[in-house]
Design a protein around this motif. Sequence first.
Motif, PDB file in Angstrom:
ATOM      1  N   TYR A 120       1.487  25.216 -15.111  1.00 28.21           N
ATOM      2  CA  TYR A 120       0.784  26.013 -14.099  1.00 28.21           C
ATOM      3  C   TYR A 120       1.125  25.617 -12.668  1.00 28.21           C
ATOM      4  N   GLN A 121       1.903  24.558 -12.491  1.00 31.98           N
ATOM      5  CA  GLN A 121       2.446  24.191 -11.192  1.00 31.98           C
ATOM      6  C   GLN A 121       1.355  23.965 -10.150  1.00 31.98           C
ATOM      7  N   ASN A 122       0.285  23.315 -10.587  1.00 29.00           N
ATOM      8  CA  ASN A 122      -0.821  22.987  -9.698  1.00 29.00           C
ATOM      9  C   ASN A 122      -1.508  21.732 -10.240  1.00 29.00           C
ATOM     10  N   TRP A 123      -1.680  20.734  -9.372  1.00 29.69           N
ATOM     11  CA  TRP A 123      -2.313  19.479  -9.811  1.00 29.69           C
ATOM     12  C   TRP A 123      -3.811  19.568  -9.573  1.00 29.69           C
ATOM     13  N   TRP A 124      -4.588  19.495 -10.653  1.00 29.81           N
ATOM     14  CA  TRP A 124      -6.031  19.698 -10.593  1.00 29.81           C
ATOM     15  C   TRP A 124      -6.829  18.405 -10.731  1.00 29.81           C
ATOM     16  N   PHE A 125      -6.173  17.257 -10.784  1.00 33.96           N
ATOM     17  CA  PHE A 125      -6.850  16.043 -11.237  1.00 33.96           C
ATOM     18  C   PHE A 125      -7.040  14.979 -10.164  1.00 33.96           C
ATOM     19  N   GLY A 126      -6.819  15.307  -8.925  1.00 37.88           N
ATOM     20  CA  GLY A 126      -7.137  14.387  -7.837  1.00 37.88           C
ATOM     21  C   GLY A 126      -6.036  13.397  -7.513  1.00 37.88           C
ATOM     22  N   THR A 127      -6.212  12.738  -6.360  1.00 35.15           N
ATOM     23  CA  THR A 127      -5.188  11.816  -5.866  1.00 35.15           C
ATOM     24  C   THR A 127      -5.088  10.565  -6.725  1.00 35.15           C
ATOM     25  N   PHE A 128      -6.236   9.998  -7.100  1.00 36.13           N
ATOM     26  CA  PHE A 128      -6.198   8.764  -7.884  1.00 36.13           C
ATOM     27  C   PHE A 128      -5.457   8.963  -9.188  1.00 36.13           C
ATOM     28  N   PHE A 129      -5.763  10.043  -9.901  1.00 38.32           N
ATOM     29  CA  PHE A 129      -5.106  10.240 -11.192  1.00 38.32           C
ATOM     30  C   PHE A 129      -3.662  10.664 -11.020  1.00 38.32           C
ATOM     31  N   CYS A 130      -3.322  11.261  -9.878  1.00 39.27           N
ATOM     32  CA  CYS A 130      -1.915  11.516  -9.574  1.00 39.27           C
ATOM     33  C   CYS A 130      -1.150  10.198  -9.536  1.00 39.27           C
TER      34      CYS A 130
END
Length: 413
Positions: A120-130
């Motif tokens: 889906y080419q969108n990160w939905w899980f926040g900076t920490f989990f990135c």
Amino acid sequence: MTSMIQELTVSHNPFDMTPTMNYSNTTDSSFTNNSSTITNNQSYDGVDDFLLPWWQQTVFFLALIAILIIASGGNLIVIWIVLAHKRMRTVTNYFLVNLAIADFLISVLNMPFTFLFLLYQNWWFGTFFCKFSCFISPCTISVSVLTFMAIAIDRYMAILYPLRPRIPRRHVIAAIAVIWIISIALSLPNLIFFTTVEQSGVTLCTYTWSLDKDLAYNYLLLILNYIFPLLTLTITYSRVGIELWGSQAIGEETSVQHDRVKSKRKVVKMMIVVVIIFAVCWLPMHLYFLLSNHHPAVTKLDYIQQIYIVFFLMAMSNSMYNPIIYCWMNSRFREGFIRVFCWCPCRPCKKFRSKLRFRRTLFPTSVNAMSEKYSERNGSLMHTMTEYVDPDVNGPRRVSNNRNIVRKSDDYL
């Protein structure tokens, strides 16, 4: 006016399994990046233009669910089999537990989130989990390859130098700790330099350091986590294979010696299969990484997004194969899996004599038979103990001449 062409870039870093996907406005289509560029023959109007058809998404989701269930469940069972049964707590099995932990972590903490990002080419899980997800992938891969090397060294020493004492278990625990420390240190750049950014209405998980540094770091990971370990393992297991399959015992070989060599061969065969599966699963990702850096035109293929997802799932599927290999090639692991699945109505449990529990074995009572001497394969060591070798790979049991005490050996699984 120069037309503004918006391109979607997907990182082909084979170890940062959360790919760097950037939407950038450029004045032409010659966008040079260490990321693979997915282009569309039609004009780009939004992220939806890159969504795959529903049937392709369904196929990929089914593959993801199968890999996730088998990898997480299978590796947890392997951990339970070793830690819950005293007879299974051997040097090699402790390393296999470490390998199972690494496979479990990458399958649970990285694979599903990266898959959704790719789809889906969108990160939905926040900076920490990135940061954490990009960190956990190269970390667990490093743990896996270093564990492979530790097992190979242990097998090498046990087979080529049988007179030397085995590694104490406290040293095995220390070696596992060192493996994790090295892996964490090697993966720290991802934890530091990855972050989330907002571009064109989507959230991206991307790196913040320069392109040259990122490319150099990726090549470093490729060498340390793939090329060098495989070369080392090839040399080590080739030497072990020559010793086990190519050399001949001096003098007449007893049945005990034959069974012992047969047991060692089974262990080595299993580990060679594990290493080969690892090399095959990760090979497409590494080839794509190298090819896309030297031939950027490859990244503009029509179906590059689907190809990248297939390569990703193939690499991630490596985490589910090891439990299957253990169950297939080792009777004690196979018994442990059967016990776990006893609750299944279609697989009723049968009463059988457990090999996981400590048990006594009948031996000849003749004093002469008990004290018969035999030479090792190198002909230099004379024993005053008779060994019984379990034909299912799981090690010799030694009985002293004056006591009926059974002891297991850490030479085997």
